[in-house]
Motif scaffolding. Structure first.
Motif, PDB file in Angstrom:
ATOM      1  N   THR A  60       1.482   5.052  -5.032  1.00  0.00           N
ATOM      2  CA  THR A  60       1.509   6.545  -4.760  1.00  0.00           C
ATOM      3  C   THR A  60       1.780   7.308  -5.887  1.00  0.00           C
ATOM      4  O   THR A  60       0.983   7.367  -6.601  1.00  0.00           O
ATOM      5  CB  THR A  60       1.953   6.937  -2.544  1.00  0.00           C
ATOM      6  OG1 THR A  60       0.852   6.225  -2.114  1.00  0.00           O
ATOM      7  CG2 THR A  60       1.184   8.662  -3.485  1.00  0.00           C
ATOM      8  N   ARG A  98      -4.806   1.358  -3.760  1.00  0.00           N
ATOM      9  CA  ARG A  98      -3.878   0.693  -3.074  1.00  0.00           C
ATOM     10  C   ARG A  98      -3.152   2.084  -2.053  1.00  0.00           C
ATOM     11  O   ARG A  98      -2.701   2.135  -1.584  1.00  0.00           O
ATOM     12  CB  ARG A  98      -2.845  -0.195  -3.368  1.00  0.00           C
ATOM     13  CG  ARG A  98      -3.353  -1.222  -4.239  1.00  0.00           C
ATOM     14  CD  ARG A  98      -4.575  -2.266  -2.087  1.00  0.00           C
ATOM     15  NE  ARG A  98      -4.398  -3.399  -2.085  1.00  0.00           N
ATOM     16  CZ  ARG A  98      -3.410  -4.622  -2.942  1.00  0.00           C
ATOM     17  NH1 ARG A  98      -2.323  -3.938  -2.780  1.00  0.00           N
ATOM     18  NH2 ARG A  98      -3.947  -5.814  -2.867  1.00  0.00           N
ATOM     19  N   SER A  99      -4.177   3.136  -2.704  1.00  0.00           N
ATOM     20  CA  SER A  99      -3.048   4.569  -1.768  1.00  0.00           C
ATOM     21  C   SER A  99      -3.930   5.735  -1.738  1.00  0.00           C
ATOM     22  O   SER A  99      -4.919   6.461  -2.677  1.00  0.00           O
ATOM     23  CB  SER A  99      -2.399   5.587  -3.527  1.00  0.00           C
ATOM     24  OG  SER A  99      -2.458   6.417  -2.997  1.00  0.00           O
ATOM     25  N   HIS A 103       0.754  -1.197  -0.516  1.00  0.00           N
ATOM     26  CA  HIS A 103       0.197   0.011   0.122  1.00  0.00           C
ATOM     27  C   HIS A 103       1.040   1.359   0.295  1.00  0.00           C
ATOM     28  O   HIS A 103       2.007   1.117   0.555  1.00  0.00           O
ATOM     29  CB  HIS A 103      -0.628   0.349   1.129  1.00  0.00           C
ATOM     30  CG  HIS A 103      -2.211  -1.220   1.354  1.00  0.00           C
ATOM     31  ND1 HIS A 103      -1.882  -2.190   1.131  1.00  0.00           N
ATOM     32  CD2 HIS A 103      -3.204  -1.063   0.962  1.00  0.00           C
ATOM     33  CE1 HIS A 103      -3.251  -3.130   1.094  1.00  0.00           C
ATOM     34  NE2 HIS A 103      -4.131  -2.511   0.629  1.00  0.00           N
TER      35      HIS A 103
END
Length: 682
Positions: free
Chosen positions: A218, A277-278, A213
């Motif tokens: 990101t 996931r971000s 994550h």
């Protein structure tokens, strides 16, 4: 479904581009029209058949067609492949369906243009690249379509290339989009570095299987956001879209309302596995979308050009879609993308019909009273205004309400603030759209000077000019239209009727359970968003009651009605009130009217300063110090050596003999001492 049919969806518009682009100048207009329409109608029919096929019971949820390996090197490969899932089907329906309707409208709107064949060649080229973008199975092929629609947009915005403002607008759009594309490229480089592939299926499968994550995910997501802000005209890369209104009105409807500008929203939704996931990247998307929606809506309140009002409205509605993506409501974003395609294409085309009726006039201060002169345009455009304002049961109400509800129910910590800003934006949207409605179709006719024209151009004395709606400045700006005010031909009105119907019923596929529906579009997209573990679901969050959702919907409708009432008050009941407020708050009005001087700031920072620094480096330091310096140094060396050589070549025999003796002695010394040293060393 036979695989070759999938390839024909983009290839047929490309064939139309090639035919009209190479032979169109010598072909009769009827044949140019037939090629352009046929090569977009057939892909729309194929998409309709594909929809029926993949919606049948037991049909596969996705289908991929691969032609051949595209790039194959050690440790990295990309296939030239198309894929179709439920998200692709919705996007294809919008691109081909709305695109075909706009092609039909263009036949009437562009009938008297000199570059008729060139216009339709560019439109077909855009349809080709947009289809490639939507069908792509990899980031790389999507990027090809991404760049292609940018090229087609540049050509269409600058269609009137002899007009300086149009050519400048085309270049501005092209350059600003390249800034966003740079972020997209960096994201692809990171994907290759971390996953070794650009295939959607492979990347998303590895992300889903990994516990990672944030971090590099990101970074990738934020770089993709940079690309999306450029293509979908979000802060800070929104500045190109208002100027893009220099293109013909059908271009505004097709590219800058219904399809191209939604590519960024589609890309974020397609990459939802990465964004999920971000949380930080999702928060950035939500904040950018919310600020863009509010900012563009504020600017739309004071615009006078009918197309620029719709341009800022487009930016604002795209902000709504980003807000939905940012709170994980991807299906709600796509739902609003679809309804927005219907009502915004309708609004642009209806605006084009108004402009056509007034022989090119776009300033709303020179309109008024048109509802009786162009009734079909009035009624169809009214459907679009009601839809975008969020008035039930029109399409925009259901999609916009779904976004606001999802924002309110979001667990990201900013939920109530995002909802509140979105609600205020909805009220402002209703205000400026009904402002456009009243100023264009109601009140006194302001499109002539001392006389108004009958339908066939015969002058009739105006009864009075004392009731003119006066606003801010240019109060006496009026124009004469020698050909009279006239309704558009049927080839332009028929697309308006189709889009008006879709603006009414298009949102019924997303009626939530709280209002007695089943949110069919959310359920349709569940295989794309829910099965992969996305935050989105087609049904309402379990923790929220239907009562709460109904209350939020009621607040949304009340806000839209307040916006309508204020527009009615300022532009119908008390037409002088708007001018009074503008004069009372002149500094604020001027600041908003000049778009907070953002164009001037961008011009100074990114054009004037950058060009000045570039010239200083290249022409100052580079040219004078490097180029001139090296040239002078070479000249100095040449002069000194030539001076020494000149002195040696004096013509004096005794001097020559002396130099000869000196040289001979030097050679002997080298031979004796140098060779002896070498021998001793050995």
């Amino acid at each position: 479904m036979p695989p070759f049919l999938l390839w024909t969806i983009p290839l047929l518009p490309f064939a139309g581009f090639v035919l009209n682009g190479t032979l169109g100048r010598r072909l009769p207009r009827a044949l140019v029209t037939a090629i352009a329409l046929l090569f977009t109608a057939v892909p729309a029919a194929i998409v309709a058949w594909l929809w029926v096929t993949m919606s049948a019971a037991g049909a596969p949820l996705a289908m991929t067609v691969t032609s051949t390996p595209w790039i194959a090197v050690t440790g990295f490969h990309v296939d030239f492949a198309f894929t179709v899932d439920h998200l692709t089907m919705i996007m294809l329906a919008v691109v081909t369906g709305v695109g075909f309707v706009i092609h039909v409208y263009s036949v009437g709107y562009m009938a008297h243009e000199e570059g008729y064949w060139r216009f339709f060649a560019y439109l077909n080229l855009f349809m080709f690249f947009m289809s490639v973008l939507v069908l792509a199975e990899s980031f790389l092929l999507l990027f090809v379509g991404w760049e292609g629609v940018g090229l087609a947009s540049y050509l269409l915005i600058g269609f009137y290339f002899k007009k300086r403002s149009a050519s400048d607008a085309g270049k501005k759009a092209f350059i600003v989009n390249r800034i966003g594309d740079f972020g997209f490229l960096l994201a692809m480089f990171l994907l290759i570095a971390h996953f070794g592939t650009l295939s959607f299926s492979e990347v998303f499968a590895r992300v889903s299987a990994s516990p990672a994550h944030g971090g590099y995910l990101t970074a990738i997501a934020l770089l993709l956001v940079v690309g999306a802000t450029g293509k979908s005209a979000q802060i800070p890369l929104y500045v190109w879209l208002p100027d893009a209104m220099e293109g013909p009105t059908p271009v505004s409807a097709l590219i800058h309302a219904a399809t191209m500008v939604t590519a960024g929203v589609y890309m974020v939704a397609r990459c939802h596995t990465l964004f999920d996931r971000s949380p930080f990247a999702l928060g950035v998307v939500a904040v950018i979308g919310t600020l863009t929606a509010l900012y563009a809506a504020i600017l739309g309140m004071v615009q006078h050009d009918i197309k620029r009002v719709l341009a800022y409205s487009t930016i604002s509605q795209l902000g709504y879609m980003f807000l939905a993506c940012g709170v994980g409501a991807y299906a709600a974003a796509i739902f609003h993308l679809v309804t927005h395609a219907f009502f915004k294409a309708l609004l642009f085309l209806a605006a084009g019909s108004v402009i056509h009726a007034l022989s090119g006039e776009q300033d709303m201060r020179n309109m008024g009273g048109l509802r009786k002169r162009i009734p079909v345009t009035f009624y169809t455009m009214s459907a679009g205004v009601l839809a975008i304002a969020g008035i039930p049961p029109f399409a925009g109400f259901f999609s916009k309400d779904e976004i606001l509800y999802r924002a309110f129910a979001s667990p990201n910590g900013l939920d109530k603030l995002l909802w509140l800003v979105g609600l205020v934006t909805a009220g402002i949207t209703s205000f400026y759209m009904f402002r456009l409605w009243f100023k264009t179709f109601f009140g006194a006719e302001r499109f002539t000077g001392d006389h108004q024209l009958a339908d066939h151009g015969a002058p009739v004395h105006a009864s009075s000019t004392s009731t003119l709606v006066i606003e801010a400045e240019h109060d006496d700006a009026q124009t004469t239209h020698p050909h009279g005010v006239h309704e558009s031909p049927w080839v332009m009105l028929l697309p308006l009727a189709v889009l008006a119907l879709l603006s009414l019923i298009g949102g019924w596929v997303g009626v939530p359970a709280a209002l007695g529906g089943h949110n069919e579009i959310g359920r349709f997209l569940d295989p794309v968003f829910v099965s992969a573990g996305s935050l989105e679901a087609g049904t309402a969050p379990a923790q929220e009651s239907h009562g709460g959702e109904l209350a939020l919907a009621a607040v949304s409708v009340a806000t839209a009605l307040i916006g309508f009432y204020l527009a009615y008050l300022f532009y119908w009941k008390k037409p002088g009130a708007a001018a009074g407020l503008a004069k009372k708050f002149a500094p604020v009005y001027s600041l908003v009217e000049h778009k907070f001087y953002m164009d001037e700031i961008y011009q100074f920072v990114f054009v004037t300063c950058v060009l000045g620094a570039t010239r200083m480096v290249l022409y100052g330091l580079g040219d004078r110090m490097v180029v001139d310096g090296l040239g002078k140094f070479a000249g100095w060396i040449a002069m000194d050596f030539s001076e020494a050589a000149r002195r040696m070549q004096s013509g004096n025999l005794r001097s020559y003999a002396g130099w000869l003796a000196f040289g001979a002695a030097l050679v002997m010394a080298i031979m004796i001492f140098g060779l002896g040293h070498v021998a001793f060393a050995r």
